[in-house]
Design a protein around this motif. Structure first.
Motif, PDB file in Angstrom:
ATOM      1  N   ILE A 274       0.867  -1.185   0.000  1.00  0.00           N
ATOM      2  CA  ILE A 274       0.000   0.000   0.000  1.00  0.00           C
ATOM      3  C   ILE A 274       0.899   1.229   0.000  1.00  0.00           C
ATOM      4  CG2 ILE A 274      -1.841   1.239   1.190  1.00  0.00           C
ATOM      5  CD1 ILE A 274      -2.697  -1.393   2.457  1.00  0.00           C
ATOM      6  N   GLY A 275       0.817   2.003  -1.080  1.00  0.00           N
ATOM      7  CA  GLY A 275       1.712   3.133  -1.281  1.00  0.00           C
ATOM      8  C   GLY A 275       2.784   2.731  -2.276  1.00  0.00           C
ATOM      9  N   LEU A 276       2.609   3.113  -3.538  1.00  0.00           N
ATOM     10  CA  LEU A 276       3.478   2.629  -4.615  1.00  0.00           C
ATOM     11  C   LEU A 276       4.396   3.724  -5.137  1.00  0.00           C
ATOM     12  CD1 LEU A 276       0.722   0.486  -6.334  1.00  0.00           C
ATOM     13  CD2 LEU A 276       2.731  -0.386  -5.114  1.00  0.00           C
ATOM     14  N   GLY A 277       4.948   4.509  -4.207  1.00  0.00           N
ATOM     15  CA  GLY A 277       5.897   5.548  -4.574  1.00  0.00           C
ATOM     16  C   GLY A 277       7.311   5.001  -4.606  1.00  0.00           C
ATOM     17  N   LEU A 278       8.269   5.851  -4.242  1.00  0.00           N
ATOM     18  CA  LEU A 278       9.678   5.467  -4.293  1.00  0.00           C
ATOM     19  C   LEU A 278       9.972   4.209  -3.470  1.00  0.00           C
ATOM     20  CD1 LEU A 278      12.698   6.000  -4.932  1.00  0.00           C
ATOM     21  CD2 LEU A 278      12.732   7.461  -2.889  1.00  0.00           C
ATOM     22  N   LEU A 279       9.583   4.201  -2.174  1.00  0.00           N
ATOM     23  CA  LEU A 279       9.910   3.074  -1.313  1.00  0.00           C
ATOM     24  C   LEU A 279       9.078   1.836  -1.651  1.00  0.00           C
ATOM     25  CD1 LEU A 279      10.455   4.704   2.196  1.00  0.00           C
ATOM     26  CD2 LEU A 279      12.160   3.994   0.532  1.00  0.00           C
TER      27      LEU A 279
ATOM     28  N   PRO B 288      -4.648   7.701  -8.253  1.00  0.00           N
ATOM     29  CA  PRO B 288      -4.953   6.833  -9.398  1.00  0.00           C
ATOM     30  C   PRO B 288      -3.839   6.812 -10.439  1.00  0.00           C
ATOM     31  CG  PRO B 288      -6.820   8.252  -8.876  1.00  0.00           C
ATOM     32  CD  PRO B 288      -5.665   8.753  -8.068  1.00  0.00           C
ATOM     33  N   LEU B 289      -3.162   7.947 -10.627  1.00  0.00           N
ATOM     34  CA  LEU B 289      -2.068   8.003 -11.597  1.00  0.00           C
ATOM     35  C   LEU B 289      -0.912   7.123 -11.149  1.00  0.00           C
ATOM     36  CD1 LEU B 289      -0.872   9.184 -14.178  1.00  0.00           C
ATOM     37  CD2 LEU B 289      -0.081  11.149 -12.838  1.00  0.00           C
TER      38      LEU B 289
ATOM     39  N   LEU C  24      -1.131   4.525  -9.232  1.00  0.00           N
ATOM     40  CA  LEU C  24      -1.573   3.135  -9.326  1.00  0.00           C
ATOM     41  C   LEU C  24      -1.455   2.618 -10.754  1.00  0.00           C
ATOM     42  CD1 LEU C  24      -2.710   0.752  -7.795  1.00  0.00           C
ATOM     43  CD2 LEU C  24      -5.006   1.703  -8.102  1.00  0.00           C
ATOM     44  N   GLU C  25      -1.910   3.417 -11.705  1.00  0.00           N
ATOM     45  CA  GLU C  25      -1.827   3.005 -13.107  1.00  0.00           C
ATOM     46  C   GLU C  25      -0.381   2.927 -13.577  1.00  0.00           C
ATOM     47  OE1 GLU C  25      -4.305   1.807 -14.819  1.00  0.00           O
ATOM     48  OE2 GLU C  25      -5.530   2.152 -13.030  1.00  0.00           O
ATOM     49  N   THR C  26       0.445   3.855 -13.117  1.00  0.00           N
ATOM     50  CA  THR C  26       1.865   3.825 -13.496  1.00  0.00           C
ATOM     51  C   THR C  26       2.543   2.584 -12.947  1.00  0.00           C
ATOM     52  OG1 THR C  26       1.969   6.253 -13.515  1.00  0.00           O
ATOM     53  CG2 THR C  26       4.061   5.073 -13.366  1.00  0.00           C
ATOM     54  N   ALA C  27       2.227   2.232 -11.709  1.00  0.00           N
ATOM     55  CA  ALA C  27       2.810   1.033 -11.091  1.00  0.00           C
ATOM     56  C   ALA C  27       2.412  -0.225 -11.852  1.00  0.00           C
ATOM     57  CB  ALA C  27       2.364   0.934  -9.632  1.00  0.00           C
ATOM     58  N   LEU C  28       1.180  -0.275 -12.299  1.00  0.00           N
ATOM     59  CA  LEU C  28       0.729  -1.419 -13.099  1.00  0.00           C
ATOM     60  C   LEU C  28       1.438  -1.462 -14.447  1.00  0.00           C
ATOM     61  CD1 LEU C  28      -3.133  -1.578 -12.502  1.00  0.00           C
ATOM     62  CD2 LEU C  28      -1.523  -3.471 -12.227  1.00  0.00           C
ATOM     63  N   ARG C  29       1.533  -0.326 -15.090  1.00  0.00           N
ATOM     64  CA  ARG C  29       2.178  -0.245 -16.407  1.00  0.00           C
ATOM     65  C   ARG C  29       3.658  -0.629 -16.324  1.00  0.00           C
ATOM     66  NH1 ARG C  29       1.149   4.570 -17.229  1.00  0.00           N
ATOM     67  NH2 ARG C  29       3.184   5.537 -16.942  1.00  0.00           N
ATOM     68  N   MET C  30       4.310  -0.234 -15.213  1.00  0.00           N
ATOM     69  CA  MET C  30       5.718  -0.559 -15.019  1.00  0.00           C
ATOM     70  C   MET C  30       5.935  -2.005 -14.563  1.00  0.00           C
ATOM     71  SD  MET C  30       7.056   2.873 -13.040  1.00  0.00           S
ATOM     72  CE  MET C  30       8.679   2.131 -12.727  1.00  0.00           C
TER      73      MET C  30
END
Length: 282
Positions: free
Chosen positions: A7-12, A36-37, A39-45
């Motif tokens: 939960i929390g898909l930033g740097l760490l 949401p951005l 979350l979508e970026t994390a999925l795409r990556m």
């Protein structure tokens, strides 16, 4: 196959996902971010395989990598969603208040307070680095309060990430971090603001900014969404660190104003001793 939910898909959170995918490719990673951005970026990556607002009840590990002011409510909510064999840990930069809040929680034994001493000035899932945690220190607080079986899972994860473990009391953790981390960020933010104010009169000032300025002000690029809550959560210790810093800064200014070259030279020589400490760490 173990299930891990982030939960929390930033740097760490993103870097943790990349590292775990590399070392444990058979584990299933899911995650969520309120942005949401992100979350979508994390999925795409490919940081996670599936987006999910809440973990499955049979999830092995839940990692909370959100701003510190959100952690207690999120911990309480998450522990209520998972089964008895799930470990929940947070990556927050402050630990004392959170550990005190969790002291009487009925599922306290399923929680582990950790703080990876790793990061950059960048934020968001696009800033994630596969080797961000590699060889870095991980501070663990009150590990004796975590279930012994769940500690086994934690050690497996830390070994997979190649982290150096250090054990600290949460009160000591927050005091020490105020001086060696939080104060550095305050100083960088204020230096950046000071120079930006000066550019209103002197538009070409950045043409003269060399590597020294860039390295000193680098942390001013850090996310205010993450750092403002850290300063307030650790307010007492940050204020103590700031008072000490201002005292030294005022002394330095006085030596300069009085033309005390010998005193100024001695002050800088004393500060040079930090090199010995940092060299030993490297």
């Amino acid at each position: 196959m173990k299930k891990v939910h982030i939960i929390g898909l930033g740097l760490l959170g993103g870097s943790f996902a990349l590292a775990l995918k590399k070392s444990r490719p058979d584990w299933k990673l899911t995650g969520f971010d309120k942005n949401p951005l992100h979350l979508e970026t994390a999925l795409r990556m490919g940081l996670i395989g599936e987006k999910r607002e809440r973990p499955d009840s049979d999830t092995s590990l839940v990692v909370l990598a959100t701003p510190v002011d959100s952690l207690y409510a999120l911990l309480d909510q998450t522990l209520g969603q998972v089964g008895p064999d799930t470990l929940v840990m947070d990556f927050g930069s402050t630990k004392d208040q959170l550990c005190r809040q969790m002291a009487a929680h009925p599922k306290r034994s399923q929680y582990l307070a950790v703080h990876p001493i790793a990061g950059t000035e960048n934020s968001g899932p696009q800033a994630a680095e596969e080797k961000l945690f590699d060889g870095k220190v991980l501070i663990l607080c009150e590990m004796e309060k975590t279930d012994v079986q769940l500690k086994g899972l934690a050690y497996e994860v830390f070994e997979a990430l190649n982290m150096k473990l250090r054990f600290m009391d949460p009160v000591d953790h927050d005091l020490h971090l105020a001086f060696v981390s939080h104060l550095s960020h305050v100083s960088s933010f204020v230096l950046g603001k000071t120079v930006l104010d000066k550019t209103r009169d002197e538009k070409n000032i950045f043409d003269m900014a060399g590597s020294g300025f860039a390295s000193t002000v680098r942390l001013a690029k850090s996310s205010p969404d993450m750092w403002a809550p850290i300063f307030f959560e650790n307010k007492k210790n940050v204020l103590e660190a700031l008072d000490s810093y201002l005292e030294h800064l005022s002394h330095f200014r006085n030596l300069l104003a009085q033309g005390d070259a010998e005193g100024l030279h001695q002050e800088m020589t004393e500060a040079n001793k930090i090199r010995d400490i940092l060299d030993l760490r490297d």
